[in-house]
Design a protein around this motif. Structure first.
Motif, short mmCIF file in Angstrom:
data_model
loop_
_atom_site.label_atom_id
_atom_site.label_comp_id
_atom_site.label_asym_id
_atom_site.label_seq_id
_atom_site.Cartn_x
_atom_site.Cartn_y
_atom_site.Cartn_z
N PHE A 40 -7.96 -37.87 -52.60
CA PHE A 40 -9.02 -38.88 -52.50
C PHE A 40 -10.09 -38.78 -53.59
O PHE A 40 -11.01 -39.60 -53.62
N ALA A 41 -10.00 -37.79 -54.49
CA ALA A 41 -11.06 -37.64 -55.48
C ALA A 41 -10.57 -37.29 -56.88
O ALA A 41 -11.39 -37.31 -57.81
N ASN A 91 -15.78 -41.29 -48.92
CA ASN A 91 -16.74 -40.39 -48.32
C ASN A 91 -16.01 -39.27 -47.59
O ASN A 91 -15.05 -39.53 -46.85
N PHE A 92 -16.48 -38.05 -47.79
CA PHE A 92 -15.87 -36.86 -47.19
C PHE A 92 -16.82 -36.25 -46.17
O PHE A 92 -17.95 -35.88 -46.51
N GLU A 93 -16.37 -36.11 -44.94
CA GLU A 93 -17.14 -35.39 -43.92
C GLU A 93 -16.68 -33.93 -43.93
O GLU A 93 -15.52 -33.64 -43.64
N VAL A 94 -17.59 -33.04 -44.27
CA VAL A 94 -17.27 -31.62 -44.39
C VAL A 94 -17.96 -30.85 -43.27
O VAL A 94 -19.16 -31.03 -43.03
N ARG A 95 -17.21 -30.01 -42.59
CA ARG A 95 -17.73 -29.20 -41.48
C ARG A 95 -17.99 -27.77 -41.92
O ARG A 95 -17.18 -27.17 -42.63
N ASP A 96 -19.12 -27.23 -41.50
CA ASP A 96 -19.43 -25.81 -41.62
C ASP A 96 -18.98 -25.16 -40.32
O ASP A 96 -19.62 -25.34 -39.28
N LEU A 97 -17.87 -24.42 -40.35
CA LEU A 97 -17.28 -23.90 -39.13
C LEU A 97 -18.04 -22.70 -38.57
O LEU A 97 -17.86 -22.36 -37.40
N ILE A 98 -18.90 -22.08 -39.37
CA ILE A 98 -19.66 -20.93 -38.89
C ILE A 98 -20.93 -21.39 -38.18
O ILE A 98 -21.24 -20.94 -37.07
N LYS A 99 -21.67 -22.31 -38.80
CA LYS A 99 -22.92 -22.79 -38.21
C LYS A 99 -22.76 -24.08 -37.41
O LYS A 99 -23.75 -24.62 -36.91
N ASN A 100 -21.53 -24.57 -37.29
CA ASN A 100 -21.22 -25.74 -36.48
C ASN A 100 -22.10 -26.94 -36.85
O ASN A 100 -22.85 -27.48 -36.03
N ARG A 101 -22.01 -27.36 -38.11
CA ARG A 101 -22.77 -28.50 -38.60
C ARG A 101 -21.89 -29.24 -39.61
O ARG A 101 -20.82 -28.76 -39.98
N VAL A 107 -21.79 -32.28 -43.10
CA VAL A 107 -22.46 -32.99 -44.18
C VAL A 107 -21.46 -33.99 -44.75
O VAL A 107 -20.26 -33.73 -44.76
N VAL A 108 -21.96 -35.15 -45.21
CA VAL A 108 -21.09 -36.17 -45.79
C VAL A 108 -21.38 -36.27 -47.29
O VAL A 108 -22.54 -36.41 -47.70
N PHE A 109 -20.32 -36.20 -48.09
CA PHE A 109 -20.42 -36.33 -49.54
C PHE A 109 -19.79 -37.66 -49.96
O PHE A 109 -18.69 -37.99 -49.52
N SER A 110 -20.47 -38.40 -50.81
CA SER A 110 -19.95 -39.64 -51.37
C SER A 110 -19.42 -39.36 -52.77
O SER A 110 -20.18 -38.98 -53.66
N CYS A 111 -18.13 -39.55 -52.92
CA CYS A 111 -17.50 -39.24 -54.21
C CYS A 111 -17.06 -40.53 -54.90
O CYS A 111 -16.62 -41.46 -54.23
N PHE A 122 -13.38 -41.24 -45.35
CA PHE A 122 -13.59 -42.65 -45.07
C PHE A 122 -13.61 -43.46 -46.37
O PHE A 122 -14.06 -42.98 -47.40
N HIS A 123 -13.14 -44.70 -46.29
CA HIS A 123 -13.20 -45.62 -47.42
C HIS A 123 -14.66 -46.05 -47.61
O HIS A 123 -15.32 -46.47 -46.66
N ARG A 124 -15.17 -45.94 -48.82
CA ARG A 124 -16.59 -46.24 -49.04
C ARG A 124 -16.91 -47.72 -48.87
O ARG A 124 -17.99 -48.07 -48.38
N ASP A 125 -16.02 -48.59 -49.27
CA ASP A 125 -16.29 -50.03 -49.21
C ASP A 125 -16.19 -50.59 -47.81
O ASP A 125 -17.00 -51.40 -47.38
N THR A 126 -15.18 -50.15 -47.07
CA THR A 126 -14.90 -50.73 -45.75
C THR A 126 -15.36 -49.85 -44.60
O THR A 126 -15.49 -50.34 -43.47
#
Length: 365
Positions: free
Chosen positions: A145-146, A165-175, A177-181, A204-208
């Motif tokens: 995707f990038a 858009n990439f939804e990235v999980r922090d598995l240690i702190k259980n949080r 963040v979304v990055f737009s590439c 996720f598709h950025r446009d749709t």
């Protein structure tokens, strides 16, 4: 307007045959019998990779549907009983509770789900890995995707040119963040380059805003508080018509990358792409394997599968993986074949450290 479909892939290791290498046909038969024609489901396909039982289900209940999750849990429990009667190794090891609590997440089995409106043509690829962890998908998902060197559509397809858009999980702190590439690409790589902690959960598709990919991100040792094996993740990727083509989705696996897992979940090794006939890891309980099954969805029906990595064009990838496996095995208990100490905390390391505590001399005094 297409049919609104939920695609759920739920897996568990509920008993290996023999050792950690495969799933006994009796367990597959039991699972198929329980899912076939079930009123909650539109369709289902039961398969395995290595010693993991994989349930691929379509329905209209949405993500995190309690009834569908209960059904999967009941299948795993019933198969565990079969496994115990056969004295299969590690019977029920991924089931961390005796009672279902309304949602299978956090109870041991891995879950990848997505809800979407079926397009005029809806091809999907379902990846299933054994002897590795959820972070194994980070590099392939980045490439799919990038990376324009992998995915030509990022450059030449107007429907993909704005990126994902990439939804990235922090598995240690259980949080999360979304990055737009592509804008956030370098920032994202800082995190997903550490796959033991940060994992790409969804794309996720950025446009749709449409969901493109969804992975399982459960880490068994963090849930159980002890070492009980790697997590053997699953991944769903939608293809074509504004999403990467099937060939672009499969291409990253032509170059095996190193992942954590392998023997006792404590070693690094190459992720070998294999067909279903070769998905039973045996050398040092490995090396780690990945299977890719393609389905064409039509009104929720699963037409397929096509066993993509059975293609001889992946023979060179398997040769490379075997060469890398030979090299890594030569290091035995030394890093980087053995995982770094942070990843060894659920093995014998704490016990040995405790035993030798008094023999360490502080040189600062």
């Amino acid at each position: 307007m297409g049919k609104n479909i939920t695609l759920s892939v739920i897996k568990a290791d509920i008993g290996g045959f023999v050792g950690h290498s495969s799933v006994h046909p009796g367990l597959l038969e039991k699972a198929r019998g329980m899912l076939s024609g079930h009123p909650l489901l539109i369709d289902a396909h039961v398969t395995h990779v290595g010693d993991d039982l994989n349930l691929i289900m379509t329905h209209e209940g949405g993500r995190n549907n309690g009834e569908v999750h209960q059904l999967a849990w009941d299948v795993f429990q019933a198969c565990t009983e079969v496994a115990k009667k056969m004295k299969l190794y590690g019977a029920g090891q991924d089931l961390l509770s005796d009672a279902f609590s309304g949602n299978i997440k956090g109870m041991g089995p891995g879950v990848a789900e997505m809800q979407f409106e079926e397009r005029a043509s809806e091809p999907v690829v379902i990846f299933m890995a054994d002897k590795t962890e959820p972070g194994a998908w980070n590099l392939p998902l980045y490439k799919i995707f990038a990376d324009p060197f992998n995915t030509a559509g990022l450059v030449i397809d107007p429907k993909m040119h704005n990126g994902f858009n990439f939804e990235v999980r922090d598995l240690i702190k259980n949080r999360k963040v979304v990055f737009s590439c592509p804008e956030d690409l370098y920032d994202m790589l800082v995190f997903i380059g550490a796959p033991g902690r940060y994992c790409i959960k969804r794309v996720f598709h950025r446009d749709t805003g449409d969901i493109c990919a969804a992975s399982s991100t459960q880490r068994l040792n963090l849930m159980a508080g002890r070492y009980i094996g790697k997590d053997d993740p699953v991944l769903i990727v939608r293809c074509q018509s504004g999403f990467p083509a099937v060939g672009e989705v499969l291409e990253p696996f032509a170059h095996p990358h190193l992942v954590s897992g392998w023997m006792r979940g404590s070693h690094s090794g190459p992720l070998m792409p294999v067909g279903l006939e070769q998905c039973n890891p045996t050398r040092f309980d490995g090396p780690p394997r990945v299977v890719a099954l393609g389905f064409q969805l039509a009104d929720g029906k699963l037409h397929g599968p096509q066993d993509f990595f059975a293609d001889p064009s992946y023979d060179r990838a398997r040769e490379t993986a075997n060469a890398v496996a030979e090299y890594m095995r030569s290091m035995g208990p030394f890093e980087p074949h053995r995982l770094h100490l942070d990843e060894m905390e659920y093995t014998t390391l704490p016990e040995v450290s405790k035993k030798l505590k008094e023999r360490f001399i502080d040189l600062r005094k």
